[in-house]
Write a protein that holds these residues in place. Structure first.
Motif, PDB file in Angstrom:
ATOM      1  N   GLU A 159       6.894  -6.940   7.387  1.00 33.12           N
ATOM      2  CA  GLU A 159       6.001  -6.297   6.406  1.00 33.12           C
ATOM      3  C   GLU A 159       6.370  -4.826   6.224  1.00 33.12           C
ATOM      4  O   GLU A 159       5.540  -3.939   6.442  1.00 33.12           O
ATOM      5  N   SER A 206       3.382   3.085  12.343  1.00 32.73           N
ATOM      6  CA  SER A 206       4.187   3.470  11.190  1.00 32.73           C
ATOM      7  C   SER A 206       5.073   4.645  11.574  1.00 32.73           C
ATOM      8  O   SER A 206       4.800   5.350  12.546  1.00 32.73           O
ATOM      9  N   GLY A 253       6.906  -1.258   4.603  1.00 33.62           N
ATOM     10  CA  GLY A 253       6.401  -0.496   3.460  1.00 33.62           C
ATOM     11  C   GLY A 253       7.267   0.738   3.268  1.00 33.62           C
ATOM     12  O   GLY A 253       8.188   0.771   2.450  1.00 33.62           O
ATOM     13  N   ARG A 254       6.993   1.741   4.098  1.00 32.63           N
ATOM     14  CA  ARG A 254       7.681   3.024   3.999  1.00 32.63           C
ATOM     15  C   ARG A 254       9.211   2.892   3.925  1.00 32.63           C
ATOM     16  O   ARG A 254       9.860   3.553   3.120  1.00 32.63           O
ATOM     17  N   LYS A 269       0.828  -1.202   0.000  1.00 34.01           N
ATOM     18  CA  LYS A 269       0.000   0.000   0.000  1.00 34.01           C
ATOM     19  C   LYS A 269       0.864   1.255   0.000  1.00 34.01           C
ATOM     20  O   LYS A 269       0.404   2.335  -0.354  1.00 34.01           O
ATOM     21  N   ASP A 275       2.735  -7.888   1.450  1.00 30.35           N
ATOM     22  CA  ASP A 275       1.653  -7.721   2.414  1.00 30.35           C
ATOM     23  C   ASP A 275       0.572  -6.928   1.713  1.00 30.35           C
ATOM     24  O   ASP A 275       0.823  -5.805   1.271  1.00 30.35           O
ATOM     25  N   GLY A 315       6.506  -0.763   9.714  1.00 37.30           N
ATOM     26  CA  GLY A 315       6.447   0.416  10.573  1.00 37.30           C
ATOM     27  C   GLY A 315       7.736   1.161  10.787  1.00 37.30           C
ATOM     28  O   GLY A 315       7.724   2.258  11.359  1.00 37.30           O
ATOM     29  N   TYR A 354       3.422   6.288   0.233  1.00 35.78           N
ATOM     30  CA  TYR A 354       2.187   6.969   0.620  1.00 35.78           C
ATOM     31  C   TYR A 354       2.050   8.306  -0.099  1.00 35.78           C
ATOM     32  O   TYR A 354       1.581   9.293   0.471  1.00 35.78           O
TER      33      TYR A 354
HETATM   34  C1  LIG Z   1       0.678  -0.291   6.563  1.00 33.23           C
HETATM   35  C2  LIG Z   1       1.047  -1.620   7.065  1.00 33.23           C
HETATM   36  C3  LIG Z   1       2.368  -2.056   6.995  1.00 33.23           C
HETATM   37  C4  LIG Z   1       3.494  -1.191   6.481  1.00 33.23           C
HETATM   38  O1  LIG Z   1       3.729  -0.094   7.309  1.00 33.23           O
HETATM   39  P1  LIG Z   1       4.995   0.863   7.021  1.00 33.23           P
HETATM   40  O2  LIG Z   1       4.908   1.866   8.114  1.00 33.23           O
HETATM   41  O3  LIG Z   1       4.789   1.460   5.692  1.00 33.23           O
HETATM   42  O4  LIG Z   1       6.205   0.021   7.094  1.00 33.23           O
HETATM   43  C5  LIG Z   1       2.648  -3.337   7.404  1.00 33.23           C
HETATM   44  N1  LIG Z   1       1.681  -4.162   7.893  1.00 33.23           N
HETATM   45  C6  LIG Z   1       0.394  -3.760   7.989  1.00 33.23           C
HETATM   46  C7  LIG Z   1      -0.621  -4.707   8.512  1.00 33.23           C
HETATM   47  C8  LIG Z   1       0.030  -2.484   7.585  1.00 33.23           C
HETATM   48  O5  LIG Z   1      -1.234  -2.101   7.698  1.00 33.23           O
END
Ligand SMILES: *Cc1c(COP(=O)(O)O)cnc(C)c1O
Length: 422
Positions: free
Chosen positions: A281, A207, A283-284, A65, A84, A244, A377
């Motif tokens: 998982e 996050s 993301g950022r 995402k 994820d 996160g 994001y």
């Molecule tokens: C958004 C999210 C992440 C990723 O978070 P980041 O802060 O971008 O690393 C991982 N797991 C879940 C369940 C999320 O909702």
């Protein structure tokens, strides 16, 4: 000048480059607003997780995402990552990008039955289940398909991630996850259902986390549960510690992924859980500092408060408007002239439409600015508010440039709309 974040985005010969390519050249060719990503920044970020986990069973599932462009997914799939996901749409993207559904974990508090069916048929690796009620629904969907759904329970460890309230997810009173005290009974419930197979446990506490301690606290809470659940006769195969990890937008100093993982592995070993398969998982931290949003200065309105009006807006990048997030804003070709403070704002008809406040800049109309840390994001949260087409996306890999999403055209924006017959 040193920029925060990624070594792949820097000044060379007086202008901003992404890897080997000047950003101004990309703006000339593809127009603005333009999202520009560094492929090697993404690869390096993935490797920092994977290298720290080498020699242990693990899977890094990119939380897509943050940035779900197919070429971004392709880059992480090629790097050996899983994904994820939080919707059926994201699963379709993984498949379109050539990713392996067997490396997908499906998170989210509200999965529909159709999404559950789609994910079961695709053969995802596991469902991260967020409530007891979801267990029953998922089991019945799986039974109807004649399969068992692999499940991991997302537990809420009730630790404070010390981040912005909108992006903190691990405290009680939050919609995410199953409360720590209910987790054991939820596992018993899951183990008794005919359509489920328990495979793991997971948590995700928030996050833009810039400290180690919330992760270690969460791990301890999760390990307490793993021990209790296994004592009850339900084996747990993997532990998923979510994402996160924060990035540097301005002066934050988050731990490096390798340092974070080193500390977590040490704690796992101390507590006798070193053999377990680990999932993350992120993301950022995989994409945030791999991208910039390039925008052109339209007009200047100097005054008691001086506004620098640019062609990117809250619809292209909502983080400042939504979370009051600070994002670095730098000129693509710095002028050697005196600076003054500018509020950098977009053309959208909302006072909340700003990208940065009180930024010391020397700018003229027609100059390009780059909003840093726009790899995460940014495009994924973009909208068409004010009937503004979303910008193009390009991926730079060394000196190669790939257009990975075309700029939207206005007629596309209302192509699905219908006039009422008179
Ligand atoms: C958004 C999210 C992440 C990723 O978070 P980041 O802060 O971008 O690393 C991982 N797991 C879940 C369940 C999320 O909702």
């Amino acid at each position: 000048m040193n920029l925060p974040g990624s070594p792949w985005i820097a000044y060379t010969d007086g202008e901003l480059v992404v890897e080997d390519v000047p950003v101004n050249r990309l703006a000339d060719e593809y127009g603005t607003p333009l999202y520009v990503y560094s492929r090697n920044a993404m690869r390096t970020a993935a490797a920092s997780y994977q290298d720290a986990l080498a020699g242990r069973p693990h899977l890094v599932c990119y939380a897509m995402k943050a940035n779900s462009n197919l070429a971004v997914l392709q880059t992480f799939a090629e790097a050996g990552c899983g994904f994820d996901i939080v919707s059926g749409g994201e699963l379709a993207r993984v498949i379109a990008a050539g990713g392996d559904p067997g490396k997908v974990v499906f998170s989210g508090v509200g999965k529909t039955r159709a999404e559950m069916r789609q994910a079961l048929q695709a053969g995802v690796r596991c469902f991260n289940v967020e409530s007891e009620a979801e267990l029953d629904v998922l089991s019945s969907v799986a039974v109807a398909l004649g399969v068992r759904a692999p499940v991991s329970l997302r537990v809420n460890p009730d630790v404070d991630a010390k981040t912005h309230p909108y992006i903190s997810t691990g405290l009680k009173g939050n919609k995410f996850g199953i409360a720590h005290q209910q987790a054991l009974s939820a596992y018993r419930h899951a183990a008794a259902l005919p359509g489920l197979r328990v495979v793991g446990i997971d948590c995700h506490i928030g996050s833009q986390i810039t400290e180690l301690s919330p992760y270690l606290d969460a791990l301890d809470r999760v390990l307490d549960l793993v021990e209790a659940v296994e004592l009850a006769g339900i084996p747990i195969r993997h532990i998923d510690l979510g994402g996160g990890l924060g990035i540097t937008y301005t002066d934050e100093e988050p731990p490096e992924a390798g340092v974070l993982i080193g500390q977590l592995l040490k704690r796992l070993d101390e507590r006798g859980h070193g053999h377990r398969e680990l999932l993350f998982e992120p993301g950022r931290s995989l994409v945030g500092n791999a991208g910039v949003l390039v925008t052109e200065v339209l007009v200047l309105k100097p005054g008691a408060k001086s506004f620098c009006i640019v062609d990117a807006a809250m619809n292209d990048l909502v983080r400042p408007a939504m979370y009051e997030a600070y994002m670095g804003i730098v000129p693509c070709k710095p002028r050697h002239e005196p600076t003054r403070p500018w509020d950098v704002v977009g053309p959208v008809c909302e006072s909340g439409d700003w990208l940065g406040r009180e930024r010391e800049l020397a700018v003229k109309a027609g100059d390009r600015l780059a909003v840093l840390s726009s790899g995460a994001y940014a495009m994924t949260m973009a909208s068409n508010y004010n009937t503004r087409p979303r910008g193009a996306e390009v991926m730079v890999d060394g000196s190669s440039v790939h257009l990975i999403r075309e700029r939207e055209q206005v007629p596309q924006l209302f192509a699905g709309e219908k006039l009422i017959r008179r």
